[in-house]
Scaffold this active site. Structure first.
Site, short mmCIF file in Angstrom:
data_model
loop_
_atom_site.label_atom_id
_atom_site.label_comp_id
_atom_site.label_asym_id
_atom_site.label_seq_id
_atom_site.Cartn_x
_atom_site.Cartn_y
_atom_site.Cartn_z
N ASP A 180 -1.24 3.91 -8.56
CA ASP A 180 0.14 4.36 -8.35
C ASP A 180 1.04 3.34 -9.02
O ASP A 180 0.60 2.26 -9.42
CB ASP A 180 0.42 4.44 -6.84
CG ASP A 180 1.83 4.93 -6.55
OD1 ASP A 180 2.33 5.80 -7.27
OD2 ASP A 180 2.47 4.41 -5.59
N SER A 181 2.32 3.67 -9.10
CA SER A 181 3.27 2.71 -9.64
C SER A 181 3.45 1.52 -8.69
O SER A 181 3.85 0.45 -9.12
CB SER A 181 4.62 3.39 -9.85
OG SER A 181 4.98 4.07 -8.66
N CYS A 235 0.05 8.91 -8.23
CA CYS A 235 1.50 8.93 -8.46
C CYS A 235 1.93 10.29 -9.02
O CYS A 235 1.38 10.78 -10.00
CB CYS A 235 1.83 7.83 -9.46
SG CYS A 235 3.54 7.79 -9.97
N GLU A 290 9.78 0.53 -0.58
CA GLU A 290 9.24 -0.70 -1.18
C GLU A 290 9.94 -1.94 -0.62
O GLU A 290 9.37 -3.02 -0.61
CB GLU A 290 9.36 -0.65 -2.72
CG GLU A 290 8.51 0.44 -3.38
CD GLU A 290 7.04 0.05 -3.60
OE1 GLU A 290 6.72 -1.13 -3.67
OE2 GLU A 290 6.19 0.98 -3.68
N CYS A 350 6.13 12.82 -3.87
CA CYS A 350 6.19 11.42 -4.25
C CYS A 350 5.38 10.68 -3.19
O CYS A 350 5.52 10.96 -1.99
CB CYS A 350 7.63 10.92 -4.27
SG CYS A 350 7.77 9.16 -4.55
N HIS A 408 5.62 7.99 -1.79
CA HIS A 408 6.33 7.23 -0.76
C HIS A 408 6.94 8.10 0.34
O HIS A 408 7.26 7.61 1.42
CB HIS A 408 7.47 6.43 -1.40
CG HIS A 408 7.01 5.34 -2.32
ND1 HIS A 408 6.23 5.57 -3.43
CD2 HIS A 408 7.24 4.00 -2.29
CE1 HIS A 408 6.00 4.43 -4.06
NE2 HIS A 408 6.61 3.47 -3.39
N1 DGL Z 1 4.66 6.72 -6.96
C1 DGL Z 1 5.77 7.39 -7.55
C2 DGL Z 1 5.58 8.89 -7.48
O1 DGL Z 1 4.81 9.40 -6.69
C3 DGL Z 1 7.06 7.04 -6.86
C4 DGL Z 1 7.53 5.69 -7.14
C5 DGL Z 1 8.04 5.50 -8.53
O2 DGL Z 1 9.10 6.03 -8.89
O3 DGL Z 1 7.35 4.82 -9.24
O4 DGL Z 1 6.25 9.58 -8.20
#
Ligand code: DGL
Length: 289
Positions: free
Chosen positions: A12-13, A75, A154, A190, A192
């Site tokens: 993931d990011s 992600c 975050e 997303c 999060h």
């Molecule tokens: N993990 C990213 C997603 O699911 C969200 C966080 C980001 O913008 O990097 O899109």
């Protein structure tokens, strides 16, 4: 050739992908994982497709060098703009989170209207719409980008400042419900957002709608539907009930691409608030990509 005894790579990011990891770990506790959080490039949700494609190829090459048996792009932003390029480039199972989320939403056979909450990248890519229209033309999808949600998570604001979260959520959700007042299912598009589900539901109630009448789809639950059709699962007999906690294994590995001093407290906070994983005690290794 696939190494069926290998770990499952998941990235993931940032830390949000741990929500997907925890869900899988709960169902398949014997599987071992190698997690990468691209914290140096977080957030992906406001980056261009080129940047995300470039980063994700680097991560996938790293995971393949570790001999993982399959890779989960946890992600949504990366699944939206980079999945096809990754799948075309490597001879290893690579799956994203979009297809399974749409499939789960469509399990409700009378559904007419889906809401999508996502990052700006995900919403602008129309990736969810494309998957949906390939499956059916009789269900509509209304999307809203919620860029402020990710930094709230975050930064560890999950359990404090809930009023601020609720105010922001109301602002976003009002425009979703204004577009279409009969949302039957909301995809938390997303990684999060499941962490903010309580506040999201509260905001919907405060707007005068009934959150209990809406199905919420999170990527971690959706991916369980057919994960084993894509990635070899060694031991499927260890299914534990959904109210049990998943427990990390000492062989699970965690990497981040830039220092993340709060990794342990933040990830424990994320996952415990999700009541799913205990025992995060591994310092992530810093990965230079
Ligand atoms: N993990 C990213 C997603 O699911 C969200 C966080 C980001 O913008 O990097 O899109």
């Amino acid at each position: 050739m696939t190494n069926y005894n290998g770990k499952i790579g998941i990235f993931d990011s940032g830390l949000g992908g741990l929500t997907v990891l925890s869900s899988i770990k709960k169902k398949y506790p014997k599987e071992k994982f190698l997690y990468v959080g691209d914290t140096a490039f977080l957030p992906y949700g406001s980056k261009t497709a080129d940047t995300i494609i470039n980063r994700t190829h680097k991560i996938v090459k790293f995971l393949i060098s570790k001999k993982v048996k399959g890779i989960i792009v946890a992600c949504n932003s990366a699944s939206s703009v980079a999945l096809k390029s990754l799948q075309a480039a490597y001879d290893i199972p690579i799956i994203g989170v979009i297809e399974s989320s749409i499939t789960l939403a469509l399990k409700n056979q009378s559904i007419k209207s889906i809401g999508l909450l996502g990052t700006t990248t995900t919403v602008n890519s129309k990736a969810y719409e494309n998957v949906l229209t390939a499956k059916t033309k009789s269900v509509t999808l209304s999307s809203i980008a919620c860029p402020l949600f990710v930094p709230l998570v975050e930064e560890g604001w999950i359990n404090k400042n809930t009023q601020i979260i609720s105010t922001i959520a109301q602002e976003y959700l009002a425009s979703l419900f204004n577009k279409n007042q009969k949302i039957e299912s909301i995809i938390l598009g997303c990684t999060h957002y499941p962490i903010l589900l309580t506040q999201i539901k509260k905001a919907i109630d405060q707007l005068g709608y009934d959150a209990n009448e809406i199905d919420f789809i999170d990527n971690g639950t959706a991916i369980l539907e057919d994960l084993n059709h894509h990635i070899h699962i060694n031991d499927e007999n260890h299914y534990i009930k959904s109210n049990n906690l998943a427990v990390l294994d000492t062989e699970d590995e965690f990497y981040v691409t830039d220092s993340q001093p709060n990794f342990i407290s933040l990830s424990s906070n994320i996952l415990n608030s999700n009541s799913s994983i205990k025992n995060i005690n591994t310092e992530p290794q810093i990965l230079s990509l």
